[in-house]
Design a protein around this motif. Structure first.
Motif, PDB file in Angstrom:
ATOM      1  N   ARG A 265      -9.093  -5.235  -1.418  1.00  0.00           N
ATOM      2  CA  ARG A 265      -8.286  -6.301  -0.809  1.00  0.00           C
ATOM      3  C   ARG A 265      -7.164  -6.709  -1.758  1.00  0.00           C
ATOM      4  NH1 ARG A 265     -11.710 -11.150   1.532  1.00  0.00           N
ATOM      5  NH2 ARG A 265      -9.566 -11.769   2.001  1.00  0.00           N
ATOM      6  N   GLU A 266      -7.473  -6.766  -3.056  1.00  0.00           N
ATOM      7  CA  GLU A 266      -6.457  -7.114  -4.046  1.00  0.00           C
ATOM      8  C   GLU A 266      -5.345  -6.075  -4.079  1.00  0.00           C
ATOM      9  OE1 GLU A 266      -6.773  -8.822  -8.503  1.00  0.00           O
ATOM     10  OE2 GLU A 266      -7.637  -6.809  -8.249  1.00  0.00           O
ATOM     11  N   LEU A 267      -5.711  -4.777  -3.993  1.00  0.00           N
ATOM     12  CA  LEU A 267      -4.693  -3.728  -3.998  1.00  0.00           C
ATOM     13  C   LEU A 267      -3.784  -3.855  -2.778  1.00  0.00           C
ATOM     14  CD1 LEU A 267      -3.874  -1.029  -5.583  1.00  0.00           C
ATOM     15  CD2 LEU A 267      -4.945   0.121  -3.650  1.00  0.00           C
ATOM     16  N   TRP A 268      -4.374  -4.159  -1.613  1.00  0.00           N
ATOM     17  CA  TRP A 268      -3.545  -4.332  -0.420  1.00  0.00           C
ATOM     18  C   TRP A 268      -2.611  -5.542  -0.576  1.00  0.00           C
ATOM     19  CZ3 TRP A 268      -6.703  -0.413   0.157  1.00  0.00           C
ATOM     20  CH2 TRP A 268      -6.497   0.495   1.184  1.00  0.00           C
ATOM     21  N   ASP A 269      -3.098  -6.612  -1.211  1.00  0.00           N
ATOM     22  CA  ASP A 269      -2.230  -7.764  -1.487  1.00  0.00           C
ATOM     23  C   ASP A 269      -1.087  -7.362  -2.413  1.00  0.00           C
ATOM     24  OD1 ASP A 269      -3.735  -9.455   0.097  1.00  0.00           O
ATOM     25  OD2 ASP A 269      -4.938 -10.226  -1.576  1.00  0.00           O
ATOM     26  N   ILE A 270      -1.397  -6.548  -3.428  1.00  0.00           N
ATOM     27  CA  ILE A 270      -0.367  -6.066  -4.343  1.00  0.00           C
ATOM     28  C   ILE A 270       0.655  -5.227  -3.587  1.00  0.00           C
ATOM     29  CG2 ILE A 270       0.019  -4.444  -6.249  1.00  0.00           C
ATOM     30  CD1 ILE A 270      -2.604  -5.521  -7.484  1.00  0.00           C
ATOM     31  N   ALA A 271       0.176  -4.359  -2.694  1.00  0.00           N
ATOM     32  CA  ALA A 271       1.090  -3.527  -1.909  1.00  0.00           C
ATOM     33  C   ALA A 271       2.032  -4.389  -1.076  1.00  0.00           C
ATOM     34  CB  ALA A 271       0.297  -2.588  -1.006  1.00  0.00           C
ATOM     35  N   ARG A 272       1.496  -5.429  -0.449  1.00  0.00           N
ATOM     36  CA  ARG A 272       2.359  -6.316   0.352  1.00  0.00           C
ATOM     37  C   ARG A 272       3.394  -7.020  -0.526  1.00  0.00           C
ATOM     38  NH1 ARG A 272      -2.348  -6.706   3.719  1.00  0.00           N
ATOM     39  NH2 ARG A 272      -3.389  -8.136   2.282  1.00  0.00           N
ATOM     40  N   ALA A 273       2.972  -7.451  -1.719  1.00  0.00           N
ATOM     41  CA  ALA A 273       3.906  -8.130  -2.613  1.00  0.00           C
ATOM     42  C   ALA A 273       5.015  -7.189  -3.071  1.00  0.00           C
ATOM     43  CB  ALA A 273       3.144  -8.680  -3.827  1.00  0.00           C
ATOM     44  N   LEU A 274       4.681  -5.936  -3.363  1.00  0.00           N
ATOM     45  CA  LEU A 274       5.706  -4.980  -3.785  1.00  0.00           C
ATOM     46  C   LEU A 274       6.651  -4.649  -2.636  1.00  0.00           C
ATOM     47  CD1 LEU A 274       3.480  -2.575  -5.936  1.00  0.00           C
ATOM     48  CD2 LEU A 274       5.093  -4.302  -6.763  1.00  0.00           C
ATOM     49  N   ARG A 275       6.102  -4.504  -1.432  1.00  0.00           N
ATOM     50  CA  ARG A 275       6.970  -4.231  -0.279  1.00  0.00           C
ATOM     51  C   ARG A 275       7.893  -5.414  -0.004  1.00  0.00           C
ATOM     52  NH1 ARG A 275       2.034  -1.558   2.430  1.00  0.00           N
ATOM     53  NH2 ARG A 275       2.518   0.679   2.317  1.00  0.00           N
ATOM     54  N   ALA A 276       7.402  -6.622  -0.230  1.00  0.00           N
ATOM     55  CA  ALA A 276       8.241  -7.802  -0.023  1.00  0.00           C
ATOM     56  C   ALA A 276       9.427  -7.822  -0.973  1.00  0.00           C
ATOM     57  CB  ALA A 276       7.406  -9.073  -0.202  1.00  0.00           C
ATOM     58  N   GLU A 277       9.314  -7.121  -2.097  1.00  0.00           N
ATOM     59  CA  GLU A 277      10.421  -6.999  -3.058  1.00  0.00           C
ATOM     60  C   GLU A 277      11.305  -5.802  -2.748  1.00  0.00           C
ATOM     61  OE1 GLU A 277      11.282  -9.109  -5.493  1.00  0.00           O
ATOM     62  OE2 GLU A 277       9.701 -10.438  -4.748  1.00  0.00           O
ATOM     63  N   GLY A 278      11.090  -5.169  -1.589  1.00  0.00           N
ATOM     64  CA  GLY A 278      11.940  -4.060  -1.166  1.00  0.00           C
ATOM     65  C   GLY A 278      11.502  -2.703  -1.651  1.00  0.00           C
ATOM     66  N   MET A 279      10.298  -2.589  -2.215  1.00  0.00           N
ATOM     67  CA  MET A 279       9.834  -1.303  -2.731  1.00  0.00           C
ATOM     68  C   MET A 279       9.128  -0.508  -1.638  1.00  0.00           C
ATOM     69  SD  MET A 279       8.379  -2.399  -6.484  1.00  0.00           S
ATOM     70  CE  MET A 279       9.158  -3.748  -7.398  1.00  0.00           C
ATOM     71  N   SER A 280       9.303   0.805  -1.683  1.00  0.00           N
ATOM     72  CA  SER A 280       8.619   1.718  -0.773  1.00  0.00           C
ATOM     73  C   SER A 280       7.418   2.300  -1.504  1.00  0.00           C
ATOM     74  CB  SER A 280       9.564   2.842  -0.339  1.00  0.00           C
ATOM     75  OG  SER A 280       8.879   3.789   0.451  1.00  0.00           O
ATOM     76  N   LEU A 281       6.264   2.350  -0.830  1.00  0.00           N
ATOM     77  CA  LEU A 281       5.069   2.823  -1.526  1.00  0.00           C
ATOM     78  C   LEU A 281       4.105   3.471  -0.553  1.00  0.00           C
ATOM     79  CD1 LEU A 281       2.492   0.685  -0.932  1.00  0.00           C
ATOM     80  CD2 LEU A 281       3.969  -0.794  -2.288  1.00  0.00           C
ATOM     81  N   GLN A 282       3.133   4.174  -1.119  1.00  0.00           N
ATOM     82  CA  GLN A 282       2.053   4.785  -0.345  1.00  0.00           C
ATOM     83  C   GLN A 282       0.740   4.502  -1.056  1.00  0.00           C
ATOM     84  OE1 GLN A 282       1.527   9.215  -0.013  1.00  0.00           O
ATOM     85  NE2 GLN A 282       1.812   8.803   2.154  1.00  0.00           N
ATOM     86  N   ILE A 283      -0.234   3.974  -0.301  1.00  0.00           N
ATOM     87  CA  ILE A 283      -1.564   3.743  -0.848  1.00  0.00           C
ATOM     88  C   ILE A 283      -2.331   5.058  -0.776  1.00  0.00           C
ATOM     89  CG2 ILE A 283      -3.729   2.513  -0.550  1.00  0.00           C
ATOM     90  CD1 ILE A 283      -2.133   0.157   0.515  1.00  0.00           C
ATOM     91  N   ARG A 284      -2.832   5.527  -1.892  1.00  0.00           N
ATOM     92  CA  ARG A 284      -3.492   6.828  -1.971  1.00  0.00           C
ATOM     93  C   ARG A 284      -5.012   6.713  -2.056  1.00  0.00           C
ATOM     94  NH1 ARG A 284       0.437  10.574  -2.453  1.00  0.00           N
ATOM     95  NH2 ARG A 284       2.428   9.972  -3.379  1.00  0.00           N
ATOM     96  N   ALA A 285      -5.511   5.564  -2.464  1.00  0.00           N
ATOM     97  CA  ALA A 285      -6.954   5.296  -2.499  1.00  0.00           C
ATOM     98  C   ALA A 285      -7.098   3.787  -2.573  1.00  0.00           C
ATOM     99  CB  ALA A 285      -7.616   5.974  -3.697  1.00  0.00           C
ATOM    100  N   GLY A 286      -8.333   3.310  -2.480  1.00  0.00           N
ATOM    101  CA  GLY A 286      -8.545   1.875  -2.564  1.00  0.00           C
ATOM    102  C   GLY A 286      -8.304   1.311  -3.947  1.00  0.00           C
ATOM    103  N   CYS A 287      -7.960   2.184  -4.917  1.00  0.00           N
ATOM    104  CA  CYS A 287      -7.695   1.732  -6.283  1.00  0.00           C
ATOM    105  C   CYS A 287      -6.424   2.353  -6.853  1.00  0.00           C
ATOM    106  CB  CYS A 287      -8.884   2.082  -7.182  1.00  0.00           C
ATOM    107  SG  CYS A 287      -9.252   3.853  -7.240  1.00  0.00           S
ATOM    108  N   PHE A 288      -5.517   2.804  -5.989  1.00  0.00           N
ATOM    109  CA  PHE A 288      -4.397   3.614  -6.496  1.00  0.00           C
ATOM    110  C   PHE A 288      -3.286   3.637  -5.451  1.00  0.00           C
ATOM    111  CE2 PHE A 288      -3.316   8.435  -6.860  1.00  0.00           C
ATOM    112  CZ  PHE A 288      -2.079   8.158  -7.415  1.00  0.00           C
ATOM    113  N   LEU A 289      -2.074   3.273  -5.862  1.00  0.00           N
ATOM    114  CA  LEU A 289      -0.901   3.405  -4.995  1.00  0.00           C
ATOM    115  C   LEU A 289       0.252   3.984  -5.794  1.00  0.00           C
ATOM    116  CD1 LEU A 289       1.349   0.968  -5.707  1.00  0.00           C
ATOM    117  CD2 LEU A 289      -0.325  -0.439  -4.519  1.00  0.00           C
ATOM    118  N   THR A 290       1.233   4.517  -5.092  1.00  0.00           N
ATOM    119  CA  THR A 290       2.428   5.082  -5.714  1.00  0.00           C
ATOM    120  C   THR A 290       3.657   4.401  -5.151  1.00  0.00           C
ATOM    121  OG1 THR A 290       1.409   7.254  -6.041  1.00  0.00           O
ATOM    122  CG2 THR A 290       3.806   7.160  -6.083  1.00  0.00           C
ATOM    123  N   VAL A 291       4.483   3.850  -6.032  1.00  0.00           N
ATOM    124  CA  VAL A 291       5.785   3.305  -5.644  1.00  0.00           C
ATOM    125  C   VAL A 291       6.800   4.435  -5.723  1.00  0.00           C
ATOM    126  CG1 VAL A 291       7.603   1.652  -6.206  1.00  0.00           C
ATOM    127  CG2 VAL A 291       5.197   1.003  -6.475  1.00  0.00           C
TER     128      VAL A 291
END
Length: 471
Positions: A131-157
Motif C-alpha cells: 500500500r505504501e508503494l502504491w502511495d509513493i507511485a501516486r505521489a510521483l505521478r502527481a509530480e508529473g513522473m511516468s512510472l511502471q510498478i514491477r512488483a509490490g516492492c519495486f517500481l521504475t520511473v
C-alpha cells in the motif's frame, strides 16, 4: 551454446569474436553469421550501441550515451528522493550499482544502464508495504513522473532523455524484519540498523546524494568483500529461499512482459485485420452482449468486435502503446496479469459488476501461459461470468519437440496444452463444453514424439450463472 536470444537479431554480417573464461582466452577470430558483407551493428532504433547484460537483457550502457545524461538522472534521482521524504515521509538513498559507482569514483559505472534507489519502509507487514508503494507511485505521478510498478516492492520511473531512448530509475522497498535487512529480492542478511542510518551524503556525478551510513558494509552484502575491484561479469545470485519469500510477499508484475511487449509492438506495426476466428464468433454473439477479449494482444480482434457494434473490453498483460492502439467506439482496454492472484481477482470482480450479458473471447492465449497462468485464467472466467455466459477459445497444440525448436528460433515461451486439459478446467468451475473442432488433431500433436506442425483447435464453453439464476 546458442547465442543469447536477444543478440540473435543483430547477428547479420560478420564480427571479430573473442571468447573468454575467467582469464583464459578460448577463441579469437572472425565469424561470419550471414553472407552480408558488413560488420555486425549492435545499435538500437535510436542509433545507440546496445549490450546484453548479465540478466540477458538488451541495455544501453552509460558510457555510450550522450553528454549530460548522467547529470539529468542524478537530478531526477534527487527529485524522487525529495518527493519520498517530503510527501511520503520515507527516507531514500542511492543503492546497488549506483552506490557502487559513487563509492568507487563518485561517478556512474560505465557499463551500468540505470540508477538504483532504495527507501526504508517502517511498515509492519508486506501488505502495508505494498500500500505504501502504491502511495509513493501516486505521489510521483502527481509530480508529473511516468512510472511502471514491477512488483509490490519495486517500481521504475521512466525518464525522457535528449537522445529519445529514455532511461530508468529503479525504486526499491527496503526493510528490517526478524533481525535481517531485506533489499528487493536479492538481500536477506543480518545488518545492524546503524550501518544504514543515519544517511550521509556521497558524491555522484557532481551532486551530493544520500547514501547509507556505512556504504562499505551495504555494498559487501551485494557484491562481496572485493566490491572495490570492477568485475563486469559479476552476478549476485541469492538462494531460492530469498526469491521465494519475496515472490510470496510481493509477487512479480513483469514475468515475460518484455517478450510480449516486443511481440505486440511488432504485430501492431504490421496492422493485421481481424482473425478468421473473430469473424466466425461475431455472428454467434447474442444481442446486447459485451465481449471480454482476454489476451487481446494488438487489439485487432477487439477493435473488430467494437466496430461491429459490440462493446468490447481488451485485456492483456502487455498492451501496445496508445499511439499504435486501434481506436473504436465501444472499445476499452485494461491490463490484467494472469500470474498475479490479486490482480486477477480485482479485475474479475470489476468485470463482474457489468449488469448485461458477457462472453469471454481468448485466441492464442492458453498455450502462451504457464500452468499457474492458465489456472488464474479460469478463476477470471468463473468470477467475471458469475451471471453466466459463454467462453470462445482458439488455441494451438504443440508437441514438445516443436516447442523446443520454436523457442530456439524465436525466443519466448509456449506450453503444451490442449482440449482435454481445457475440458477438465472448464468442468472444475461448473462449465460445460457445447461445441469443439480440431480436437483430435490437437491431441495427436500434443502426444507426438517428433516435431510436427502445431494443430489449431476451437472450443465453445457454456458457464451457467452462480446459484442457477442470472439475477
Amino acid at each position: 551454446m546458442p547465442w543469447p536470444k536477444r543478440l540473435r537479431a543483430f547477428l547479420v554480417g560478420w564480427s571479430d569474436v573473442r571468447v573468454v573464461a575467467e582469464e583464459r582466452t578460448l577463441f579469437t577470430g572472425r565469424v561470419a553469421f550471414t553472407e552480408d558483407d558488413a560488420a555486425v551493428d549492435m545499435r538500437d532504433r535510436h542509433g545507440l550501441p546496445v549490450i546484453v547484460d548479465k540478466w540477458g537483457l538488451l541495455q544501453r550502457p552509460f558510457d555510450t550515451r550522450g553528454e549530460g545524461l548522467l547529470g539529468l538522472l542524478a537530478d531526477e534521482s534527487q527529485r524522487i528522493i525529495d518527493v519520498l521524504e517530503n510527501t511520503c515521509d520515507v527516507r531514500s538513498w542511492i543503492s546497488f550499482g549506483t552506490l557502487l559507482g559513487a563509492a568507487r569514483s563518485g561517478k556512474a559505472i560505465g557499463h551500468d544502464s540505470d540508477v538504483d534507489l532504495c527507501y526504508l519502509s517502517e511498515k509492519a507487514t508486506p501488505a502495508e508495504m505494498q500500500r505504501e508503494l502504491w502511495d509513493i507511485a501516486r505521489a510521483l505521478r502527481a509530480e508529473g513522473m511516468s512510472l511502471q510498478i514491477r512488483a509490490g516492492c519495486f517500481l521504475t520511473v521512466q525518464v525522457p532523455t535528449p537522445d529519445g531512448a529514455g532511461a530508468g530509475i529503479d525504486v526499491y522497498t527496503t526493510f528490517f524484519f526478524d533481525g535481517n535487512l531485506y533489499e528487493t529480492a536479492t538481500v536477506r542478511t543480518p545488518v545492524p540498523r546503524e550501518a544504514l542510518l543515519p544517511l550521509k551524503p556521497i558524491e555522484f556525478e557532481g551532486r551530493m546524494l544520500p547514501a547509507p551510513a556505512d556504504p562499505a558494509k551495504i555494498l559487501e552484502i551485494s557484491y562481496g568483500p572485493n566490491w572495490k575491484v570492477p568485475d563486469p561479469s559479476f552476478q549476485h545470485q541469492p538462494g531460492p529461499e530469498i526469491e521465494q519469500r519475496f515472490d510470496g510477499w510481493f509477487g512479480k508484475l513483469w514475468r515475460q512482459r518484455r517478450e510480449w511487449n516486443a511481440f505486440n509492438r511488432t504485430a501492431a506495426k504490421a496492422a493485421p485485420g481481424p482473425s478468421a476466428f473473430a469473424q466466425d464468433v461475431l455472428p454467434r454473439l447474442p444481442e446486447g452482449v459485451r465481449v471480454l477479449d482476454v489476451g487481446a494482444g494488438t487489439g485487432a480482434d477487439a477493435a473488430y468486435f467494437a466496430r461491429a457494434g459490440v462493446p468490447t473490453v481488451a485485456l492483456d498483460y502487455a498492451l501496445p502503446r496508445r499511439r499504435i492502439w486501434p481506436e473504436a467506439e465501444g472499445l476499452s482496454r485494461n491490463e490484467v496479469n494472469l500470474y498475479d492472484v490479486r490482480d486477477v481477482l480485482t479485475r474479475a470482480v470489476l468485470l463482474a459488476r457489468h449488469r448485461g450479458p458477457q462472453v469471454v473471447y481468448a485466441r492464442g492465449l492458453l498455450e502462451s501461459l504457464a500452468p499457474d497462468g492458465r489456472e488464474q485464467f479460469w478463476q477470471l472466467v468463473a468470477t467475471a461470468l458469475r451471471r453466466g455466459g459463454e467462453v470462445h477459445l482458439e488455441s494451438q497444440a504443440w508437441s514438445r519437440p516443436a516447442l523446443a525448436e520454436r523457442t530456439e528460433a524465436l525466443g519466448g515461451r509456449f506450453w503444451p496444452t490442449g482440449p482435454a486439459e481445457t475440458r477438465r478446467a472448464a468442468e472444475a468451475i461448473g462449465a460445460e463444453v457445447r461445441a469443439e473442432s480440431g480436437v483430435r488433431a490437437a491431441e495427436a500433436a500434443l502426444t507426438a514424439t517428433t516435431s510436427v506442425p502445431p494443430a489449431t483447435w476451437r472450443m465453445t464453453i457454456h458457464v451457467p450463472p452462480r446459484g442457477g439464476s442470472s439475477a
